[in-house]
Design a protein around this motif. Structure first.
Motif, PDB file in Angstrom:
ATOM      1  N   SER A 152       0.822  -1.212   0.000  1.00 47.54           N
ATOM      2  CA  SER A 152       0.000   0.000   0.000  1.00 47.54           C
ATOM      3  C   SER A 152       0.851   1.255   0.000  1.00 47.54           C
ATOM      4  O   SER A 152       0.570   2.222  -0.704  1.00 47.54           O
ATOM      5  N   ILE A 153       1.947   1.256   0.783  1.00 53.28           N
ATOM      6  CA  ILE A 153       2.779   2.442   0.944  1.00 53.28           C
ATOM      7  C   ILE A 153       4.157   2.010   1.438  1.00 53.28           C
ATOM      8  O   ILE A 153       4.289   0.964   2.084  1.00 53.28           O
ATOM      9  N   CYS A 154       5.181   2.788   1.104  1.00 52.88           N
ATOM     10  CA  CYS A 154       6.556   2.416   1.430  1.00 52.88           C
ATOM     11  C   CYS A 154       7.342   3.622   1.941  1.00 52.88           C
ATOM     12  O   CYS A 154       6.933   4.769   1.765  1.00 52.88           O
ATOM     13  N   SER A 155       8.503   3.328   2.532  1.00 58.39           N
ATOM     14  CA  SER A 155       9.471   4.378   2.848  1.00 58.39           C
ATOM     15  C   SER A 155      10.739   4.123   2.042  1.00 58.39           C
ATOM     16  O   SER A 155      11.024   2.995   1.636  1.00 58.39           O
ATOM     17  N   ASN A 156      11.514   5.192   1.805  1.00 58.03           N
ATOM     18  CA  ASN A 156      12.781   5.039   1.102  1.00 58.03           C
ATOM     19  C   ASN A 156      13.719   4.093   1.843  1.00 58.03           C
ATOM     20  O   ASN A 156      14.437   3.295   1.238  1.00 58.03           O
ATOM     21  N   LYS A 157      13.710   4.163   3.170  1.00 61.28           N
ATOM     22  CA  LYS A 157      14.594   3.302   3.963  1.00 61.28           C
ATOM     23  C   LYS A 157      14.228   1.839   3.789  1.00 61.28           C
ATOM     24  O   LYS A 157      15.101   0.974   3.666  1.00 61.28           O
ATOM     25  N   GLY A 158      12.942   1.549   3.800  1.00 58.94           N
ATOM     26  CA  GLY A 158      12.505   0.171   3.598  1.00 58.94           C
ATOM     27  C   GLY A 158      12.843  -0.334   2.204  1.00 58.94           C
ATOM     28  O   GLY A 158      13.274  -1.478   2.031  1.00 58.94           O
ATOM     29  N   LEU A 159      12.655   0.518   1.207  1.00 54.50           N
ATOM     30  CA  LEU A 159      12.958   0.130  -0.168  1.00 54.50           C
ATOM     31  C   LEU A 159      14.454  -0.088  -0.364  1.00 54.50           C
ATOM     32  O   LEU A 159      14.879  -1.017  -1.051  1.00 54.50           O
ATOM     33  N   ASN A 160      15.259   0.769   0.231  1.00 56.36           N
ATOM     34  CA  ASN A 160      16.711   0.608   0.126  1.00 56.36           C
ATOM     35  C   ASN A 160      17.175  -0.698   0.758  1.00 56.36           C
ATOM     36  O   ASN A 160      18.129  -1.334   0.288  1.00 56.36           O
ATOM     37  N   LYS A 161      16.510  -1.103   1.838  1.00 57.97           N
ATOM     38  CA  LYS A 161      16.865  -2.363   2.493  1.00 57.97           C
ATOM     39  C   LYS A 161      16.617  -3.537   1.549  1.00 57.97           C
ATOM     40  O   LYS A 161      17.419  -4.475   1.472  1.00 57.97           O
ATOM     41  N   ILE A 162      15.517  -3.496   0.819  1.00 56.33           N
ATOM     42  CA  ILE A 162      15.225  -4.549  -0.163  1.00 56.33           C
ATOM     43  C   ILE A 162      16.212  -4.469  -1.326  1.00 56.33           C
ATOM     44  O   ILE A 162      16.705  -5.491  -1.814  1.00 56.33           O
ATOM     45  N   ALA A 163      16.530  -3.248  -1.766  1.00 52.07           N
ATOM     46  CA  ALA A 163      17.418  -3.058  -2.917  1.00 52.07           C
ATOM     47  C   ALA A 163      18.796  -3.651  -2.689  1.00 52.07           C
ATOM     48  O   ALA A 163      19.440  -4.135  -3.628  1.00 52.07           O
ATOM     49  N   LYS A 164      19.267  -3.629  -1.447  1.00 53.73           N
ATOM     50  CA  LYS A 164      20.599  -4.151  -1.152  1.00 53.73           C
ATOM     51  C   LYS A 164      20.692  -5.651  -1.406  1.00 53.73           C
ATOM     52  O   LYS A 164      21.755  -6.163  -1.774  1.00 53.73           O
ATOM     53  N   GLU A 165      19.578  -6.359  -1.237  1.00 55.16           N
ATOM     54  CA  GLU A 165      19.601  -7.809  -1.400  1.00 55.16           C
ATOM     55  C   GLU A 165      18.909  -8.275  -2.675  1.00 55.16           C
ATOM     56  O   GLU A 165      19.255  -9.326  -3.223  1.00 55.16           O
ATOM     57  N   TYR A 166      17.942  -7.492  -3.152  1.00 51.81           N
ATOM     58  CA  TYR A 166      17.193  -7.885  -4.346  1.00 51.81           C
ATOM     59  C   TYR A 166      17.055  -6.689  -5.287  1.00 51.81           C
ATOM     60  O   TYR A 166      15.965  -6.121  -5.441  1.00 51.81           O
ATOM     61  N   PRO A 167      18.158  -6.296  -5.916  1.00 49.77           N
ATOM     62  CA  PRO A 167      18.160  -5.076  -6.733  1.00 49.77           C
ATOM     63  C   PRO A 167      17.287  -5.144  -7.983  1.00 49.77           C
ATOM     64  O   PRO A 167      16.981  -4.109  -8.572  1.00 49.77           O
ATOM     65  N   ASN A 168      16.892  -6.346  -8.392  1.00 50.72           N
ATOM     66  CA  ASN A 168      16.069  -6.483  -9.600  1.00 50.72           C
ATOM     67  C   ASN A 168      14.578  -6.629  -9.303  1.00 50.72           C
ATOM     68  O   ASN A 168      13.782  -6.861 -10.217  1.00 50.72           O
ATOM     69  N   GLN A 169      14.206  -6.475  -8.042  1.00 53.80           N
ATOM     70  CA  GLN A 169      12.806  -6.659  -7.668  1.00 53.80           C
ATOM     71  C   GLN A 169      11.946  -5.504  -8.172  1.00 53.80           C
ATOM     72  O   GLN A 169      12.357  -4.350  -8.151  1.00 53.80           O
ATOM     73  N   VAL A 170      10.740  -5.835  -8.620  1.00 50.54           N
ATOM     74  CA  VAL A 170       9.766  -4.831  -9.052  1.00 50.54           C
ATOM     75  C   VAL A 170       8.724  -4.663  -7.954  1.00 50.54           C
ATOM     76  O   VAL A 170       8.163  -5.644  -7.459  1.00 50.54           O
ATOM     77  N   ILE A 171       8.469  -3.401  -7.582  1.00 48.45           N
ATOM     78  CA  ILE A 171       7.532  -3.101  -6.500  1.00 48.45           C
ATOM     79  C   ILE A 171       6.532  -2.060  -6.978  1.00 48.45           C
ATOM     80  O   ILE A 171       6.916  -1.037  -7.559  1.00 48.45           O
ATOM     81  N   TYR A 172       5.250  -2.328  -6.716  1.00 50.33           N
ATOM     82  CA  TYR A 172       4.181  -1.356  -6.994  1.00 50.33           C
ATOM     83  C   TYR A 172       3.636  -0.852  -5.666  1.00 50.33           C
ATOM     84  O   TYR A 172       3.330  -1.643  -4.765  1.00 50.33           O
TER      85      TYR A 172
END
Length: 202
Positions: A152-172
């Motif tokens: 539903s909603i995200c923060s930059n910090k949460g997204l960066n945490k995912i990006a470090k381990e799964y940089p190719n993930q697509v998120i809506y």
């Protein structure tokens, strides 16, 4: 590390409308739940646009043959819905998703090699995110390209945490807010869905 995963915030006016209802602290709980479902519906609609496989066939019309396009059922869809936020998002989207199998609150032990995965996540924050689910799927051999992550909603910090381990993930998601670490909340945020959603389990 710069965030490299693909985060999509669709500019659909209905997503903006329902997000505004979620943000309003005076929204009645029943309407809040409806808004959460509608966010799930429209985020899913946008996410499936280029993700669902289809096949081309021909049909006979009253005036001859015409091209026809159908969803290819040879590629099943597995929905993993976290409780209660992800489940509420899925409630809104289930009419949009053809023939999906629902896994409620946990990752299944077996995933077919041709199965596409949609994760309906809780709000994505620094200490509240679907990383464990993504790790479980990785252990089962599921690559990021087979996964859609909807929140539903995200923060930059949460997204960066995912990006470090799964940089190719697509998120809506409907929006990216700031995160207040000291209070573990998003600002302006949408309140705490745990206390407002009508989809609750004991």
């Amino acid at each position: 590390m710069a965030m490299s995963l693909k985060v999509i915030v669709p500019p659909h006016p209905l997503i903006k409308h329902w997000l505004s209802i979620l943000r309003d602290k005076n929204t009645p709980n029943i309407l809040y739940s409806t808004a959460y479902e509608q966010i799930g519906r429209w985020l899913t609609y946008e996410a499936l646009r280029d993700w669902l496989p289809f096949k081309k066939e021909f049909v006979e019309t009253d005036n001859g043959k015409a091209d026809a396009f159908y969803i290819d059922n040879n590629y099943p869809i597995r929905v993993i819905a976290q409780i209660p936020e992800g489940l509420t998002l899925w409630y809104g989207s289930k009419e949009v998703i053809p023939n999906a199998t629902l896994s409620l609150g946990k990752t299944p032990s077996i995933i077919s090699k041709n199965e596409g995965i949609i994760i309906y996540s809780e709000q994505i924050m620094n200490n509240k995110n679907p990383l464990e689910t993504l790790k479980d799927l990785e252990m089962l051999g599921v690559e990021s390209k087979r996964i859609l992550l909807i929140s539903s909603i995200c923060s930059n910090k949460g997204l960066n945490k995912i990006a470090k381990e799964y940089p190719n993930q697509v998120i809506y998601t409907s929006c990216i807010d700031n995160e207040d670490d000291s209070r573990n909340i998003l600002i302006p945020g949408i309140g705490n869905p745990i206390f407002r959603l009508s989809t609750m389990f004991k």
